[in-house]
Design a protein around this motif. Sequence first.
Motif, short mmCIF file in Angstrom:
data_model
loop_
_atom_site.label_atom_id
_atom_site.label_comp_id
_atom_site.label_asym_id
_atom_site.label_seq_id
_atom_site.Cartn_x
_atom_site.Cartn_y
_atom_site.Cartn_z
N SER A 65 0.85 -1.20 0.00
CA SER A 65 0.00 0.00 0.00
C SER A 65 0.88 1.25 0.00
O SER A 65 2.09 1.15 0.24
CB SER A 65 -0.89 -0.01 1.24
N GLY A 66 0.26 2.40 -0.28
CA GLY A 66 1.02 3.65 -0.32
C GLY A 66 1.80 3.91 0.95
O GLY A 66 2.98 4.25 0.92
N GLY A 67 1.13 3.69 2.08
CA GLY A 67 1.78 3.93 3.36
C GLY A 67 2.95 2.98 3.58
O GLY A 67 4.02 3.39 4.04
N GLN A 68 2.75 1.72 3.16
CA GLN A 68 3.83 0.74 3.30
C GLN A 68 5.01 1.12 2.41
O GLN A 68 6.16 1.01 2.80
CB GLN A 68 3.31 -0.65 2.93
N ARG A 69 4.68 1.57 1.20
CA ARG A 69 5.75 1.97 0.28
C ARG A 69 6.58 3.10 0.87
O ARG A 69 7.80 3.08 0.81
CB ARG A 69 5.16 2.45 -1.05
N GLN A 70 5.86 4.08 1.45
CA GLN A 70 6.60 5.20 2.00
C GLN A 70 7.44 4.75 3.20
O GLN A 70 8.53 5.25 3.42
CB GLN A 70 5.64 6.35 2.37
#
Lengths: 412, 240
Positions: free
Chosen positions: B144-149
Amino acid sequence: MQLEENVQAAFNGLKEHKFRSFLTMLGIIFGVASVIAMLSIGEGAKREAIKKYQQLGVNNIIIRDMDLSDKELENMRAKFSPGLSLKDAQAIRDIVPHVVDVAPQAEKKADIKYQDKSVKATLIGVTPSYSEILNYSADKGNFITQDHQNRQLKVCVIGIDIASKFFSIENPIGKSIKVDDQWLEVVGVLASKSLFTETVGELASRDLNSDIYIPLSTFHKRFEKEKLFSSELKQITIKLEGSQNITQIAEIVENLVDRHHFSNKDFSIVIPVELLKQEEKERRIYNILLGSIAAISLLVGGIGIMNIMLATVMERTREIGVRRAIGAKKHDILSQFITESLVLSIIGGIIGVIIGLSFSISISFFTEITTSVTLYSVLVAFLFSVIVGVTFGYLPARKAAQLSPIESIRHE
Amino acid sequence: MLIEIKDLRKKYIMGEMEVEALSGVNLSIAANEFVSIMGPSGSGKSTLMNILGCLDTPTGGQYLFDSIDISSRTDDELSEIRNKKIGFIFQTFNLLPKLDALQNVELPLMYSGVDKKERRELAKKALKRLGLESRMNHKPNELSGGQRQRVAIARALVTNPEIILADEPTGNLDTKTGREIMEIFRELHQEGNTIILITHEHEIAQQANRGIIIRDGLITKDELNDQKNTLLSEEVDELK
């Protein structure tokens, strides 16, 4: 070292764009395959030639009596030339240095009969030294011996083709065959000799497996000359100690025979080694030509790689930017992309080697052409593909390395 | 001072025009500060960030980073500084899509020549620190976006850099995830990291201890905003 990562990344890229990578490699594949195939044809021809000349003897000098018409022969005799004779052979053995042995031989066409079968063949009168000098060996029985020669016996050694034609299941040894009007006892069958399909110098092309060999003394005593003024001998084969100074010795031989023949040019001298060298020289030019054509194909393959690598660099501008931002130096990027084009060209090279090998094997399998793949040709072709990979990968890789990190990281 | 900037100038030549993106910036940042830099687009904040991150060199003035004069460094030296002393975090994460989370985090260590075993260990530790131990072998598109960041933050942290430079780190995330990421930044700050946050969102900027506003290539405001910061962090706690 990041080599492992670079190679890994290159393989990932390859897997991702399988078809594109394959198309890119095609040029290299064809280039390498054709280099190998062409070199194998050249090498095969070379081996054939060496085999051919080895049969004639690499340390031998051959003197052939010229094929002349009745009228020309008469003319020669009128000018006191006796034609090629046993005297010549004797003189060469006694006078010329470094001579190990000489093998005189006489020839004529003859009709051969056995029971109801008949065939035309070349009857050859030889001395026992013939088998050693020209590497003849009997498959069954023996070759002509000194005893046969001394006693002028009516014996013969037949070529393997005649043997199989006349004696399909019988043992030919001890059987009598009729040559012209003479009955001869078969004492041996020759081992198979490869065919002379082309003329070697003055040596007429013929099928050695259909010849009949008899003692030279018997030949002269029992058989009529082919023509009224035919020379005593058709050929003298001179075996030397080695192949050094072979041309100089050949000159001495020529002068000697020339003097005996009162300067009548009714003979010719063949030096198999010299012919081999000359043929090799011609073939080398031919090989270079073939090789260059194949090399052009490799070059085109290289341009293909460069093209695709340029596209890859464009596609991956952002990746390059990220790598630069987190600390990749220019040469890190350079080596990454060179590795990638190297992987492309090496894989292409390997596939090309495999195709080239199978190609040259099938050439020799399905056609008369002999091919021979050497390790050297495989290495040359492979090395070429590696060089192509580095050379044509360099420009795109340098372009990648020169990209500004700021601009490339914003690249969409 | 970790960062000392004096009269920093950057000019670009665009066609025939000369554009001055930075026209004399003075700025000092000490170790363990949490600074936000705000400004509208075209203000020069991207240029400032590029220079701060050693991706670009100034055309005038002086930039001392960790007492090193950046203006006179070669490309290779700048690469090495970026590699060892700066951790970048981008708006679009900028993870390499073909590598999994672990490999992405290992990447900066690879360029600094850490051997394979050690960098694997360090990368695992960094990912664990960000609560991603179960996601280590996932590719970015499986996250997910948060995980990517968070993977990107792990990548920035893994070399233990002097500063963390975050360029709009919450720009591509929803509000809730954005807050989670900001929470991580505050934690990192409390652990002693120096963080420079570039943003155009007021709310995000206020979570830093010090707010800098840049406009037309000049710093127009530079003040501490401790109070609001604590207030917001309480709000985040409530949301949790």
